[in-house]
Design an enzyme around this catalytic site. Structure first.
Site, PDB file in Angstrom:
ATOM      1  N   LYS A 170       0.761  -1.188  -0.054  1.00  0.00           N
ATOM      2  CA  LYS A 170       0.009   0.187  -0.093  1.00  0.00           C
ATOM      3  C   LYS A 170       0.837   1.403   0.011  1.00  0.00           C
ATOM      4  O   LYS A 170       1.843   1.258   0.675  1.00  0.00           O
ATOM      5  CB  LYS A 170      -0.711  -0.040   1.414  1.00  0.00           C
ATOM      6  CG  LYS A 170      -2.077  -0.892   1.283  1.00  0.00           C
ATOM      7  CD  LYS A 170      -3.058  -0.502   2.644  1.00  0.00           C
ATOM      8  CE  LYS A 170      -3.902  -1.636   2.952  1.00  0.00           C
ATOM      9  NZ  LYS A 170      -4.635  -1.415   4.069  1.00  0.00           N
ATOM     10  N   GLY A 177      -8.864   3.986  -2.550  1.00  0.00           N
ATOM     11  CA  GLY A 177      -8.710   2.613  -3.045  1.00  0.00           C
ATOM     12  C   GLY A 177      -7.670   2.628  -4.035  1.00  0.00           C
ATOM     13  O   GLY A 177      -7.413   1.731  -5.122  1.00  0.00           O
ATOM     14  N   HIS A 220     -15.293  -5.353   5.460  1.00  0.00           N
ATOM     15  CA  HIS A 220     -14.854  -3.928   5.668  1.00  0.00           C
ATOM     16  C   HIS A 220     -15.953  -3.436   6.637  1.00  0.00           C
ATOM     17  O   HIS A 220     -17.112  -3.182   6.175  1.00  0.00           O
ATOM     18  CB  HIS A 220     -14.822  -3.155   4.569  1.00  0.00           C
ATOM     19  CG  HIS A 220     -14.676  -1.628   4.759  1.00  0.00           C
ATOM     20  ND1 HIS A 220     -13.423  -0.980   4.354  1.00  0.00           N
ATOM     21  CD2 HIS A 220     -15.399  -0.593   5.474  1.00  0.00           C
ATOM     22  CE1 HIS A 220     -13.469   0.271   4.757  1.00  0.00           C
ATOM     23  NE2 HIS A 220     -14.463   0.471   5.328  1.00  0.00           N
ATOM     24  N   GLU A 287     -11.865   2.516  10.068  1.00  0.00           N
ATOM     25  CA  GLU A 287     -11.956   1.567   9.259  1.00  0.00           C
ATOM     26  C   GLU A 287     -11.243   0.231   9.866  1.00  0.00           C
ATOM     27  O   GLU A 287     -10.255   0.257  10.078  1.00  0.00           O
ATOM     28  CB  GLU A 287     -11.560   1.878   8.036  1.00  0.00           C
ATOM     29  CG  GLU A 287     -12.126   2.853   7.189  1.00  0.00           C
ATOM     30  CD  GLU A 287     -12.113   3.129   5.952  1.00  0.00           C
ATOM     31  OE1 GLU A 287     -12.625   3.642   4.982  1.00  0.00           O
ATOM     32  OE2 GLU A 287     -10.992   2.731   5.270  1.00  0.00           O
ATOM     33  N   ARG A 305     -12.617  12.621   8.170  1.00  0.00           N
ATOM     34  CA  ARG A 305     -13.930  13.653   7.272  1.00  0.00           C
ATOM     35  C   ARG A 305     -15.146  12.991   7.663  1.00  0.00           C
ATOM     36  O   ARG A 305     -15.268  11.952   8.074  1.00  0.00           O
ATOM     37  CB  ARG A 305     -13.368  13.792   5.948  1.00  0.00           C
ATOM     38  CG  ARG A 305     -13.301  12.427   5.474  1.00  0.00           C
ATOM     39  CD  ARG A 305     -13.267  12.385   3.914  1.00  0.00           C
ATOM     40  NE  ARG A 305     -12.747  11.170   3.462  1.00  0.00           N
ATOM     41  CZ  ARG A 305     -12.945  10.266   3.178  1.00  0.00           C
ATOM     42  NH1 ARG A 305     -14.459  10.005   3.340  1.00  0.00           N
ATOM     43  NH2 ARG A 305     -12.456   9.308   2.500  1.00  0.00           N
TER      44      ARG A 305
END
Ligand code: ADP
Ligand code: ADP
Ligand code: MG
Length: 671
Positions: A170, A177, A220, A287, A305
């Site tokens: 990542k 994404g 998720h 998350e 946010r």
């Protein structure tokens, strides 16, 4: 128990708020401002001059060209607009400047309230490596992996081997994404690291990577968190967002079908822990990826946010998260404590996108000819488009968010299916049929899914078509609709039957094209009814009523209402039972067909040309990158499909081109 109050916190009044965003979220924020008596200022780009969100604001100010960097991302222009119009607060929405540390700092320095968390919290979560390290310190479980400073190939490779394949690379600075890459085996790791670094550098201006264990079957599940400037922090339950394509969410629901009270409490407590570690003082989302079989959950990231899918939380709690954001930003304490957070019933959100599910979910652009929302109790639609709105290449292709609430998951889903069947959105390809297919899937209905659901369980090749029966009905409706309009314009000749004036027995013929299937439709009109031979079917049709943009007709024994929109190439038809169908009328005379140019590379969709990587005369190898295009926040690299020499380049950097635009021509090695 009550929330603690810090007497030293200064309470600031907000009377005028500028929304540094566009589209549905700008409208959403304005709605709450109106309810609170706060004056709203919209900022807009060239492309948005006529957009509904601009008209909705109390004041609207033009800030630049359509390209986001010249408008919605231009901090100077936004701050200048706020000062000129006396805004005492700025709401950044989501995307654009919402998670930009320097913008948040700048607002504060200018004496403008930033409706979001403090800049330090944004900074702490802006890097995936720092975020993970901080979470580990505070005993929030994270995905096993490596997030160190040593970014050498050896160190990253060693990390991947220690973690065990498959791993996920990542971009530390990544988001939305983007910048993720699965590596399935050791032999791929070197080239994958190199490619991931390159991509990350070009997309985020930074090539730092983290390496994570790839969770093969995870869900998720994210928690809404909220903090204030008095040191209070709570979570406002979870949203399940596993239905994704390209690591991006398509459907969200709450509560999650797999969390029991115990797990909810555990994960919620971890989320609050994360909030406290950050001294979090506004709306955010923690998350997690959740492994259903082991019941392990791992921190992924905090989004600092308001989230696109926040309405799902609002629907089950009856809270207004935008109002709470404004209150926290003003310095007011949270309006509720953890024990008062209570979800009732179920909510589900579907994101309606201008994209083609059958073509790798590529975004499409165009004009929405007709947009009609069905009247359904408990349906909430967040959108900033109306009939006639354009979906341009400059912004996200989301058309609307459809949210329903009901007492149970099953009831909410029944309602959503009804909404998806009856919503009319015509003028381009959308994912409406696809969403309905997801909602009709038995595994989805039962709540059995993970983040790979779309990839593994949905047959995307079936998607572009609605079946022959449905398409033939649409052909009949399109034919009668056309017939009626010709009839009306016939004026003086009205006494004669249309089209086949001399011989009654001749059938009129129209050929429609749907995908690569042609439907021959023959018909004649006699004694107030149409006799049709449509493909293999023989049908009787009777026109009941035609309005501008819709037709009601009876086909055999059933009455249908079709909504109809036409543009230069296509007929778009919608009926509750057939779904969306687009047809092309085949020209009666063989038309001039654009010839494919040998060695030619075309733009696959309307795009902006970001970078040209080759020069005329240059030799390239198969697979080499030629041109980088961008469309709706998505980058697309055109690669050579064979070895050859670049002959001519027709594209220029910065230009906007239509789909099918010839970008460059190559001469093949052996020609
Ligand atoms: P972004 O900042 O782009 O949103 P995230 O870290 O939130 O990145 O990941 C986006 C999505 O990618 C997640 O919702 C999940 O579907 C998938 N994902 C992320 N990390 C992992 C992992 N370690 N294993 C499997 N899937 C993952
Ligand atoms: P609206 O937002 O449409 O003006 P309300 O403020 O009455 O409507 O309710 C907000 C949303 O909450 C509605 O769209 C409705 O679907 C949903 N809702 C209705 N009853 C409840 C309830 N008891 N608990 C949670 N949500 C509810
Ligand atoms: Mg994420």
């Amino acid at each position: 128990m009550e929330n603690q109050i810090d007497q030293s916190v200064q309470i600031k009044a907000i009377t005028t708020l500028l929304i540094a965003n566009r589209g549905e979220i700008a409208s959403r924020v304005m709605r709450t401002c109106r309810a609170m008596g706060i004056k709203t200022i919209a900022v807009f780009s060239d492309a948005d001059q006529d957009a509904p969100f601009v008209a909705e604001a109390d004041t609207a100010i033009h800030i630049g060209e359509s390209n986001p960097s010249a408008s919605y991302l231009d901090q100077d222009k936004i701050i200048a607009a706020a000062k000129k119009l006396g805004a005492d607060a700025i709401h950044p929405g989501y995307g654009f400047l919402s998670e930009n540390v320097s913008f948040a700092e700048r607002c504060v320095a200018e004496g403008i309230v930033f409706v979001g968390p403090n800049a330090a919290a944004i900074a702490a979560m802006g890097s995936k490596s720092k975020a993970k390290s901080l979470m580990i310190e505070h005993e929030v479980p994270v995905v096993p992996g490596y997030q160190g400073e040593d970014q050498s190939l050896e160190r990253l490779t060693k990390a991947a081997e220690e973690i065990g394949f498959p791993v996920l690379l990542k971009a530390t600075a990544g988001g939305g994404g983007k910048g993720m890459r699965i590596v399935r085996e050791a032999s791929e790791i070197e080239s994958a690291i190199a490619a991931a670094k390159r991509e990350s550098l070009s997309a985020f201006g930074d090539d730092e990577l983290i390496v994570e264990k790839y969770i093969a079957s995870g869900r998720h599940i994210e928690f809404q968190i909220f903090g204030d400037k008095h040191g209070n922090a709570i979570h406002i339950l979870e949203r399940e967002c596993s239905i994704q394509r390209r690591y991006q969410k398509v459907i969200e629901e709450s509560p999650s079908p797999v969390l029991d009270e115990d797990m909810r409490e555990k994960m919620g407590a971890a989320a609050v822990n994360a909030a406290k570690a950050l001294k979090y003082d506004n709306a955010g989302t923690v998350e997690f990826i959740y492994d259903e079989s082991s019941k392990d959950f791992y921190f992924l990231e905090v989004n600092t946010r308001l989230q696109v899918e926040h309405p799902v939380t609002e629907e089950i709690t009856d809270l207004d998260l935008v109002q709470m954001q404004i209150e926290s930003a003003q310095g007011l304490p949270l309006r509720l404590i953890q024990e008062e957070v209570n979800g009732i019933g179920y909510a589900i959100e579907c994101r309606l996108y201008a994209e083609d599910a059958s073509n790798d979910f590529l975004p499409v652009t165009g004009r929405i000819e007709c947009f009609e929302i069905p009247e359904v109790e408990g349906l909430r639609v967040e959108t900033a488009i109306a009939s006639g709105s354009d979906i341009s290449i400059f912004y996200d292709p989301m058309i609307a968010k459809l949210i329903v609430w009901d007492n149970s998951r099953q009831a909410a889903q029944t309602k959503m299916r009804y909404v998806l069947k009856n919503l009319v959105c015509l003028g381009m390809t959308t994912n409406q049929n696809f969403l309905l297919q997801l909602l009709e899937n038995e595994d989805f209905k039962a709540g059995r899914y993970d983040t790979h659901f779309i990839q593994n369980k949905i047959d995307l090749s079936e998607l572009s078509r609605q079946g022959e029966g449905a398409e033939l009905l649409a052909c009949v409706a399109a034919t009668v609709y056309q017939w009626h309009h010709r009839e009306q314009s016939r004026g003086l000749l009205k006494s004669l039957p249309s089209g086949w004036r001399n011989s009654f027995n001749d059938y009129q013929k129209v050929v429609y094209i749907s995908g690569d299937t042609e439907y021959e439709t023959k018909y004649r009109y006699k004694d107030g009814a149409f006799q049709f031979f449509a493909g293999p079917l023989e049908l009787k049709a009777r026109l009941i009523e035609v309005l501008d943009g819709s037709i009601r007709l009876q086909i055999d024994d059933t009455q249908y209402k079709f909504t109809v929109a036409k543009n230069a190439q296509h007929f778009y038809l919608h009926n509750e039972s057939t779904g969306n169908i687009s047809l092309q009328e085949k020209p009666r005379f063989p038309a001039f067909e654009a010839e494919k140019i040998e060695g030619g590379y075309e733009s696959p969709m309307p795009s902006q040309i970001i970078k040209i990587l080759v020069e005329p005369g240059q030799e390239v190898k198969s697979g080499e990158s030629l041109i980088i295009l961008s469309s709706m926040k998505m980058e697309n690299t055109i690669e050579a499909d064979a070895d050859g020499v670049v002959e001519e380049i027709y594209a220029t950097e910065g230009a906007n081109v239509e789909a099918g635009f010839l970008l460059l021509k190559m001469a093949s090695e052996n020609s």
